[in-house]
Design a protein around this motif. Structure first.
Motif, mmCIF file in Angstrom:
data_model
loop_
_atom_site.group_PDB
_atom_site.id
_atom_site.type_symbol
_atom_site.label_atom_id
_atom_site.label_comp_id
_atom_site.label_asym_id
_atom_site.label_seq_id
_atom_site.Cartn_x
_atom_site.Cartn_y
_atom_site.Cartn_z
ATOM 1 N N SER A 1 -0.580 -1.057 2.571
ATOM 2 C CA SER A 1 -0.047 -1.700 1.371
ATOM 3 C C SER A 1 -1.167 -1.977 0.371
ATOM 4 O O SER A 1 -0.994 -1.799 -0.841
ATOM 5 C CB SER A 1 0.653 -3.013 1.736
ATOM 6 O OG SER A 1 1.703 -2.776 2.658
ATOM 7 N N GLU B 1 -1.992 1.033 -1.539
ATOM 8 C CA GLU B 1 -1.051 1.206 -2.656
ATOM 9 C C GLU B 1 -1.477 0.354 -3.842
ATOM 10 O O GLU B 1 -1.402 0.782 -4.997
ATOM 11 C CB GLU B 1 0.372 0.821 -2.213
ATOM 12 C CG GLU B 1 1.118 1.901 -1.473
ATOM 13 C CD GLU B 1 1.383 3.130 -2.343
ATOM 14 O OE1 GLU B 1 0.646 4.123 -2.145
ATOM 15 O OE2 GLU B 1 2.288 3.107 -3.196
ATOM 16 N N ASP C 1 5.912 -4.376 0.974
ATOM 17 C CA ASP C 1 5.207 -4.219 -0.297
ATOM 18 C C ASP C 1 6.122 -3.608 -1.340
ATOM 19 O O ASP C 1 7.179 -3.081 -1.011
ATOM 20 C CB ASP C 1 3.930 -3.377 -0.111
ATOM 21 C CG ASP C 1 4.204 -1.919 0.230
ATOM 22 O OD1 ASP C 1 4.981 -1.248 -0.495
ATOM 23 O OD2 ASP C 1 3.637 -1.427 1.234
ATOM 24 N N ARG D 1 4.943 2.478 -3.853
ATOM 25 C CA ARG D 1 5.804 3.634 -4.145
ATOM 26 C C ARG D 1 6.769 3.966 -3.025
ATOM 27 O O ARG D 1 7.727 4.723 -3.209
ATOM 28 C CB ARG D 1 4.934 4.880 -4.409
ATOM 29 C CG ARG D 1 4.179 4.824 -5.720
ATOM 30 C CD ARG D 1 3.148 5.931 -5.800
ATOM 31 N NE ARG D 1 2.067 5.734 -4.822
ATOM 32 C CZ ARG D 1 1.034 6.557 -4.670
ATOM 33 N NH1 ARG D 1 0.958 7.643 -5.422
ATOM 34 N NH2 ARG D 1 0.110 6.303 -3.794
ATOM 35 N N GLY D 2 6.506 3.408 -1.859
ATOM 36 C CA GLY D 2 7.354 3.754 -0.706
ATOM 37 C C GLY D 2 6.855 5.024 -0.055
ATOM 38 O O GLY D 2 6.329 5.921 -0.719
ATOM 39 N N ILE D 3 6.996 5.100 1.266
ATOM 40 C CA ILE D 3 6.569 6.306 1.977
ATOM 41 C C ILE D 3 7.538 7.431 1.620
ATOM 42 O O ILE D 3 8.755 7.217 1.617
ATOM 43 C CB ILE D 3 6.576 6.081 3.507
ATOM 44 C CG1 ILE D 3 5.749 4.834 3.869
ATOM 45 C CG2 ILE D 3 6.029 7.306 4.239
ATOM 46 C CD1 ILE D 3 5.799 4.456 5.335
ATOM 47 N N PRO D 4 7.031 8.627 1.303
ATOM 48 C CA PRO D 4 7.917 9.745 0.945
ATOM 49 C C PRO D 4 8.977 9.995 2.030
ATOM 50 O O PRO D 4 8.655 10.009 3.218
ATOM 51 C CB PRO D 4 6.961 10.929 0.814
ATOM 52 C CG PRO D 4 5.652 10.302 0.429
ATOM 53 C CD PRO D 4 5.611 8.983 1.160
ATOM 54 N N GLY E 1 -1.794 6.881 5.522
ATOM 55 C CA GLY E 1 -0.827 6.910 4.432
ATOM 56 C C GLY E 1 -1.177 8.005 3.457
ATOM 57 O O GLY E 1 -0.668 8.053 2.368
ATOM 58 N N PHE F 1 -1.274 11.622 3.052
ATOM 59 C CA PHE F 1 -1.108 13.063 3.153
ATOM 60 C C PHE F 1 -0.708 13.662 1.811
ATOM 61 O O PHE F 1 -0.333 14.796 1.696
ATOM 62 C CB PHE F 1 -0.118 13.452 4.263
ATOM 63 C CG PHE F 1 1.299 13.076 3.978
ATOM 64 C CD1 PHE F 1 2.167 14.019 3.442
ATOM 65 C CD2 PHE F 1 1.778 11.816 4.245
ATOM 66 C CE1 PHE F 1 3.481 13.683 3.181
ATOM 67 C CE2 PHE F 1 3.082 11.483 3.986
ATOM 68 C CZ PHE F 1 3.946 12.412 3.458
ATOM 69 N N TYR G 1 -5.954 8.277 -3.569
ATOM 70 C CA TYR G 1 -6.649 7.082 -3.120
ATOM 71 C C TYR G 1 -8.150 7.246 -3.305
ATOM 72 O O TYR G 1 -8.773 8.056 -2.649
ATOM 73 C CB TYR G 1 -6.356 6.829 -1.639
ATOM 74 C CG TYR G 1 -4.915 6.530 -1.361
ATOM 75 C CD1 TYR G 1 -4.485 5.214 -1.269
ATOM 76 C CD2 TYR G 1 -3.988 7.546 -1.205
ATOM 77 C CE1 TYR G 1 -3.163 4.927 -1.027
ATOM 78 C CE2 TYR G 1 -2.663 7.268 -0.966
ATOM 79 C CZ TYR G 1 -2.255 5.951 -0.865
ATOM 80 O OH TYR G 1 -0.952 5.677 -0.636
ATOM 81 N N ARG H 1 13.102 4.020 -2.190
ATOM 82 C CA ARG H 1 12.454 5.079 -2.972
ATOM 83 C C ARG H 1 13.521 5.993 -3.547
ATOM 84 O O ARG H 1 14.518 6.261 -2.878
ATOM 85 C CB ARG H 1 11.492 5.862 -2.050
ATOM 86 C CG ARG H 1 10.543 6.795 -2.775
ATOM 87 C CD ARG H 1 9.549 7.389 -1.786
ATOM 88 N NE ARG H 1 9.040 8.664 -2.269
ATOM 89 C CZ ARG H 1 7.847 8.843 -2.823
ATOM 90 N NH1 ARG H 1 7.029 7.835 -2.945
ATOM 91 N NH2 ARG H 1 7.464 10.026 -3.230
ATOM 92 N N THR I 1 7.977 -0.470 0.669
ATOM 93 C CA THR I 1 8.017 -0.199 2.103
ATOM 94 C C THR I 1 8.054 -1.517 2.864
ATOM 95 O O THR I 1 7.366 -2.463 2.482
ATOM 96 C CB THR I 1 6.750 0.578 2.519
ATOM 97 O OG1 THR I 1 6.624 1.746 1.705
ATOM 98 C CG2 THR I 1 6.813 1.003 3.988
HETATM 99 C C1 0RA Z 1 2.115 8.536 1.762
HETATM 100 C C2 0RA Z 1 2.145 8.930 0.439
HETATM 101 C C3 0RA Z 1 2.356 7.985 -0.568
HETATM 102 C C4 0RA Z 1 2.525 6.659 -0.223
HETATM 103 C C5 0RA Z 1 2.479 6.243 1.114
HETATM 104 C C6 0RA Z 1 2.263 7.201 2.100
HETATM 105 C C7 0RA Z 1 2.681 4.831 1.465
HETATM 106 C C8 0RA Z 1 2.497 4.372 2.791
HETATM 107 C C9 0RA Z 1 2.694 3.031 3.077
HETATM 108 C C10 0RA Z 1 2.625 2.244 4.225
HETATM 109 C C11 0RA Z 1 2.963 0.955 3.868
HETATM 110 N N1 0RA Z 1 3.226 0.921 2.555
HETATM 111 C C12 0RA Z 1 3.080 2.159 2.040
HETATM 112 N N2 0RA Z 1 3.239 2.605 0.787
HETATM 113 C C13 0RA Z 1 3.042 3.905 0.499
HETATM 114 C C14 0RA Z 1 2.375 8.416 -2.002
HETATM 115 C C15 0RA Z 1 3.764 8.568 -2.488
HETATM 116 C C16 0RA Z 1 3.883 9.102 -3.905
HETATM 117 O O1 0RA Z 1 3.078 9.957 -4.307
HETATM 118 O O2 0RA Z 1 4.799 8.676 -4.616
#
Ligand code: 0RA
Length: 350
Positions: free
Chosen positions: A46, A49, A72, A75-78, A100, A102, A107, A134, A163
């Protein structure tokens, strides 16, 4: 399971099997420290993010049954299908080291120290439920000891984003399952000082409704300055405001410091939000610079009178409270517990 697994899925399951076989290799230990490591691992995602500019609120709850819930508004996990044949959520939750990250590596810096990812938390939980809001839909998936126990389901429509991960650490793995309010609260407070944009809401549902500590809000727009004032809240400071030094290049460096009338030295250092309890090059750089500047100033002011004056580092830091925070793309952590920064270039930069 009726589902047929592809070769890559089988590898995924073997991966998490390894985490359950040797948990200490991934989270350090299975005692109370390792237990809390699970929480840090989830929160790191989080915070990542938030560092990427997509999340402003993190809510952490200890439920009355000693479970942890981290929510949190990132953006949320895809949730769409990943090339491996399962959803992005399932990849993040079941693939070792996927963390988180991929996506296209937006980041800049990662908060994770061990960075083993939320899949390790999943592997070491008797139950984990993830909700993802999402693309207008609320999704949910449940896992048992790291394995999907339901498909990724759509529960309905939502205008929210973010998420929520709720997990029950596995009693077969951990020596204790009881979370420490103070340990959680102080780490969350630190994170709020280090990331002034962030709002963190901490709730301990084990406490009675009317207990003032049941819910704490951590938000410090003053950042490190506020941190130093907090650390010195019971001391008498000898100048009104902490000294603040910040720079964005070549690396983000943020320092706040204040002298008080005690003899104590308090220097806290952080790399990517990780508390480097054994210091390292960023802390050494700060201390060296401070000693040099104090000596230069003393020479300028008193040089004629005190020719052989040399102020030692310990003297320069008497009564000092300071926080040093740096952000690095590729931190090298050293030492037995990996709580010491090794990147040599950082010393001169700080
Ligand atoms: C993978 C890709 C993206 C966001 C996340 C994971 C993500 C993981 C967690 C775990 C807890 N809270 C999280 N929030 C995000 C990017 C997604 C995008 O590009 O929109």
């Amino acid at each position: 399971m009726t589902q047929e697994y592809s070769a890559s899925s089988i590898k995924i399951l073997e991966g998490l099997e390894a985490v359950r076989k040797r948990p200490a290799m991934y989270i350090g230990s299975t005692d109370v420290r390792g237990l809390h490591h699970l929480v840090w691992e989830v929160i790191d995602n989080s915070v990542d993010e938030a560092l990427a500019g997509h999340c402003s609120l993190i809510q952490v709850t200890v439920t009355s049954e000693n479970r942890i819930r981290v929510q949190d508004n990132g953006r949320g996990i895809p949730c769409d299908m990943h090339e491996s044949g399962v959803s992005g959520v399932e990849v993040v939750m079941t693939k070792l080291h996927a963390g988180g990250k991929f996506d296209d590596n937006t980041y800049k810096v990662s908060a994770g120290l061990h960075g083993v990812g939320v899949s390790c938390v999943n592997a070491l939980s008797s139950e984990l439920v993830v909700h993802v809001a999402r693309n207008g839909k609320l999704h949910r998936q449940r896992f048992v000891r790291g394995e999907a126990a339901s498909p990724l389901e759509i529960l309905g429509d939502t205008t929210e984003r973010g998420t929520m991960v709720e997990f029950q650490p596995d009693g077969e793995i951990f020596e204790t399952l009881v979370f420490e309010r103070h340990t959680l609260a102080s780490r969350l407070r630190d994170l709020a000082f280090l990331n002034p944009e962030l709002n963190i809401l901490f709730t301990d549902e084990r406490l009675p409704e009317d207990d003032p500590l049941r819910q704490e809000k951590f938000h410090f727009p003053g950042g490190l300055e506020a941190y130093v004032e907090f650390l010195d809240r019971k001391r008498t400071c000898i100048h009104p405001k902490p000294i603040r030094i910040s720079s964005e290049s070549p690396i983000p460096v943020d320092i706040a410091m204040q002298y008080n009338d005690s003899y104590n030295e308090v220097v806290y250092s952080f790399v990517n939000n990780v508390h480097t309890t054994d210091g390292g090059t960023h802390e050494t750089g700060f201390k060296a610079a401070l000693t040099r500047v104090v000596n230069q100033y003393a020479q300028t002011k008193l040089g004629g009178k005190l020719k052989d004056l040399s102020i030692e580092g310990d003297d320069a830091r008497e009564g000092l409270t300071a926080v040093v925070s740096v952000k690095l793309a590729e931190p090298q952590f050293e030492g037995q517990t990996k709580h010491k920064l090794g990147n040599s270039e950082v010393k001169s930069q700080v």
